[in-house]
Write a protein that holds these residues in place. Sequence first.
Motif, PDB file in Angstrom:
ATOM      1  N   SER A  26      -3.759   4.467  -4.596  1.00  0.00           N
ATOM      2  CA  SER A  26      -4.738   5.548  -4.647  1.00  0.00           C
ATOM      3  C   SER A  26      -4.093   6.847  -4.163  1.00  0.00           C
ATOM      4  O   SER A  26      -3.139   6.828  -3.396  1.00  0.00           O
ATOM      5  CB  SER A  26      -5.956   5.205  -3.780  1.00  0.00           C
ATOM      6  OG  SER A  26      -5.580   5.068  -2.424  1.00  0.00           O
ATOM      7  N   LYS A  27      -4.604   7.953  -4.666  1.00  0.00           N
ATOM      8  CA  LYS A  27      -4.135   9.287  -4.255  1.00  0.00           C
ATOM      9  C   LYS A  27      -2.622   9.444  -4.436  1.00  0.00           C
ATOM     10  O   LYS A  27      -1.924   9.918  -3.551  1.00  0.00           O
ATOM     11  CB  LYS A  27      -4.520   9.577  -2.810  1.00  0.00           C
ATOM     12  CG  LYS A  27      -6.002   9.536  -2.543  1.00  0.00           C
ATOM     13  CD  LYS A  27      -6.296   9.801  -1.081  1.00  0.00           C
ATOM     14  CE  LYS A  27      -7.760   9.600  -0.796  1.00  0.00           C
ATOM     15  NZ  LYS A  27      -8.079   9.771   0.612  1.00  0.00           N
ATOM     16  N   ASP A  32      -2.363  -0.935  -3.450  1.00  0.00           N
ATOM     17  CA  ASP A  32      -3.096   0.326  -3.266  1.00  0.00           C
ATOM     18  C   ASP A  32      -2.186   1.474  -3.694  1.00  0.00           C
ATOM     19  O   ASP A  32      -1.197   1.776  -3.023  1.00  0.00           O
ATOM     20  CB  ASP A  32      -3.521   0.497  -1.809  1.00  0.00           C
ATOM     21  CG  ASP A  32      -4.387   1.729  -1.586  1.00  0.00           C
ATOM     22  OD1 ASP A  32      -4.517   2.568  -2.511  1.00  0.00           O
ATOM     23  OD2 ASP A  32      -4.935   1.868  -0.479  1.00  0.00           O
ATOM     24  N   ASN A  38      -6.302  -0.767  -6.060  1.00  0.00           N
ATOM     25  CA  ASN A  38      -6.953   0.511  -5.770  1.00  0.00           C
ATOM     26  C   ASN A  38      -6.119   1.604  -6.433  1.00  0.00           C
ATOM     27  O   ASN A  38      -5.000   1.870  -6.017  1.00  0.00           O
ATOM     28  CB  ASN A  38      -7.059   0.754  -4.264  1.00  0.00           C
ATOM     29  CG  ASN A  38      -7.845   2.014  -3.944  1.00  0.00           C
ATOM     30  OD1 ASN A  38      -8.155   2.821  -4.823  1.00  0.00           O
ATOM     31  ND2 ASN A  38      -8.171   2.183  -2.676  1.00  0.00           N
ATOM     32  N   ILE A  39      -6.677   2.203  -7.467  1.00  0.00           N
ATOM     33  CA  ILE A  39      -6.011   3.273  -8.197  1.00  0.00           C
ATOM     34  C   ILE A  39      -6.904   4.526  -8.207  1.00  0.00           C
ATOM     35  O   ILE A  39      -6.766   5.415  -9.035  1.00  0.00           O
ATOM     36  CB  ILE A  39      -5.617   2.787  -9.618  1.00  0.00           C
ATOM     37  CG1 ILE A  39      -4.618   3.726 -10.264  1.00  0.00           C
ATOM     38  CG2 ILE A  39      -6.821   2.538 -10.477  1.00  0.00           C
ATOM     39  CD1 ILE A  39      -3.977   3.200 -11.522  1.00  0.00           C
ATOM     40  N   GLY A  40      -7.823   4.564  -7.253  1.00  0.00           N
ATOM     41  CA  GLY A  40      -8.776   5.673  -7.162  1.00  0.00           C
ATOM     42  C   GLY A  40      -8.135   6.978  -6.716  1.00  0.00           C
ATOM     43  O   GLY A  40      -7.010   7.018  -6.242  1.00  0.00           O
ATOM     44  N   TRP A  41      -8.880   8.048  -6.900  1.00  0.00           N
ATOM     45  CA  TRP A  41      -8.476   9.376  -6.462  1.00  0.00           C
ATOM     46  C   TRP A  41      -7.178   9.847  -7.122  1.00  0.00           C
ATOM     47  O   TRP A  41      -6.331  10.454  -6.509  1.00  0.00           O
ATOM     48  CB  TRP A  41      -8.375   9.475  -4.947  1.00  0.00           C
ATOM     49  CG  TRP A  41      -9.681   9.247  -4.266  1.00  0.00           C
ATOM     50  CD1 TRP A  41     -10.134   8.056  -3.773  1.00  0.00           C
ATOM     51  CD2 TRP A  41     -10.714  10.194  -4.046  1.00  0.00           C
ATOM     52  NE1 TRP A  41     -11.391   8.205  -3.243  1.00  0.00           N
ATOM     53  CE2 TRP A  41     -11.761   9.536  -3.389  1.00  0.00           C
ATOM     54  CE3 TRP A  41     -10.869  11.543  -4.331  1.00  0.00           C
ATOM     55  CZ2 TRP A  41     -12.948  10.168  -3.016  1.00  0.00           C
ATOM     56  CZ3 TRP A  41     -12.037  12.177  -3.951  1.00  0.00           C
ATOM     57  CH2 TRP A  41     -13.058  11.501  -3.309  1.00  0.00           C
ATOM     58  N   ASN A  42      -7.033   9.498  -8.407  1.00  0.00           N
ATOM     59  CA  ASN A  42      -5.913   9.982  -9.199  1.00  0.00           C
ATOM     60  C   ASN A  42      -6.472  10.867 -10.304  1.00  0.00           C
ATOM     61  O   ASN A  42      -7.666  11.122 -10.359  1.00  0.00           O
ATOM     62  CB  ASN A  42      -5.102   8.804  -9.754  1.00  0.00           C
ATOM     63  CG  ASN A  42      -4.179   8.212  -8.726  1.00  0.00           C
ATOM     64  OD1 ASN A  42      -3.257   8.858  -8.267  1.00  0.00           O
ATOM     65  ND2 ASN A  42      -4.439   6.966  -8.334  1.00  0.00           N
ATOM     66  N   SER A  60      -0.652   4.401  -0.790  1.00  0.00           N
ATOM     67  CA  SER A  60      -1.647   5.466  -0.915  1.00  0.00           C
ATOM     68  C   SER A  60      -1.134   6.807  -0.390  1.00  0.00           C
ATOM     69  O   SER A  60      -0.387   6.864   0.591  1.00  0.00           O
ATOM     70  CB  SER A  60      -2.917   5.069  -0.149  1.00  0.00           C
ATOM     71  OG  SER A  60      -3.888   6.083  -0.258  1.00  0.00           O
ATOM     72  N   SER A 118      -1.682   5.177 -15.735  1.00  0.00           N
ATOM     73  CA  SER A 118      -2.707   4.127 -15.720  1.00  0.00           C
ATOM     74  C   SER A 118      -2.517   3.157 -16.882  1.00  0.00           C
ATOM     75  O   SER A 118      -2.816   1.973 -16.768  1.00  0.00           O
ATOM     76  CB  SER A 118      -4.111   4.737 -15.747  1.00  0.00           C
ATOM     77  OG  SER A 118      -4.382   5.337 -17.000  1.00  0.00           O
ATOM     78  N   SER A 178       0.844  -1.194   0.000  1.00  0.00           N
ATOM     79  CA  SER A 178       0.000   0.000   0.000  1.00  0.00           C
ATOM     80  C   SER A 178       0.876   1.241   0.000  1.00  0.00           C
ATOM     81  O   SER A 178       1.679   1.452   0.906  1.00  0.00           O
ATOM     82  CB  SER A 178      -0.925  -0.008   1.227  1.00  0.00           C
ATOM     83  OG  SER A 178      -1.808   1.085   1.159  1.00  0.00           O
TER      84      SER A 178
END
Length: 188
Positions: A152-153, A150, A178-182, A124, A161, A122
Amino acid sequence: CLEQNNCLESLDLTSNKLGVKGSEYLAKGLIPNKKLRSLNLTATLLKDTFWISFTLKRNSSLCHLDLSDNNIGDLGARHLRSGLKKNKNLCCLELNRCGIQWKGAKSLTEGLKANDTLDRLSLSSNNIGSLGASFIAHAIAENINLKSLDISKTNIKNSGSIYITKALRHNTNLCDLNIGWNSIYGSE
């Protein structure tokens, strides 16, 4: 004290101000310890991971290490690289909000390529960007033991990506990403 303890399996030192000297004492106590499986050093004012890496090279029981909320930066990630290369037990490494940028991501992935036990990483809320994502992609393409990642962010853009997507073609064991909040956007 830790080296003689035969039953302590989990140690949480969250928000204690260990600093460099405290991490040295901790490391020296953990090396001979054969029972400790989980170590949480979240927000303990670690800036240098030399002693933690020293421990990873020699401790044979630690499975989970959380260094989140310590400003270890790229130098700390570089120290962890050597520990990851030699460690054969660590399953989970959490480095959230550690001030790691692309150079640190590169160092970590060099350690990850040589490590066949780590299955959860992780990173993040570190500013690795797309360049850091490219290094991570190379590592996940080669390390098929990694099951959870993870990132993310982490300020990854479209190009980052794409690197990750291509790496997934080679690693079919990664189950949780988890690749969110990019800053990833589809074309208009």
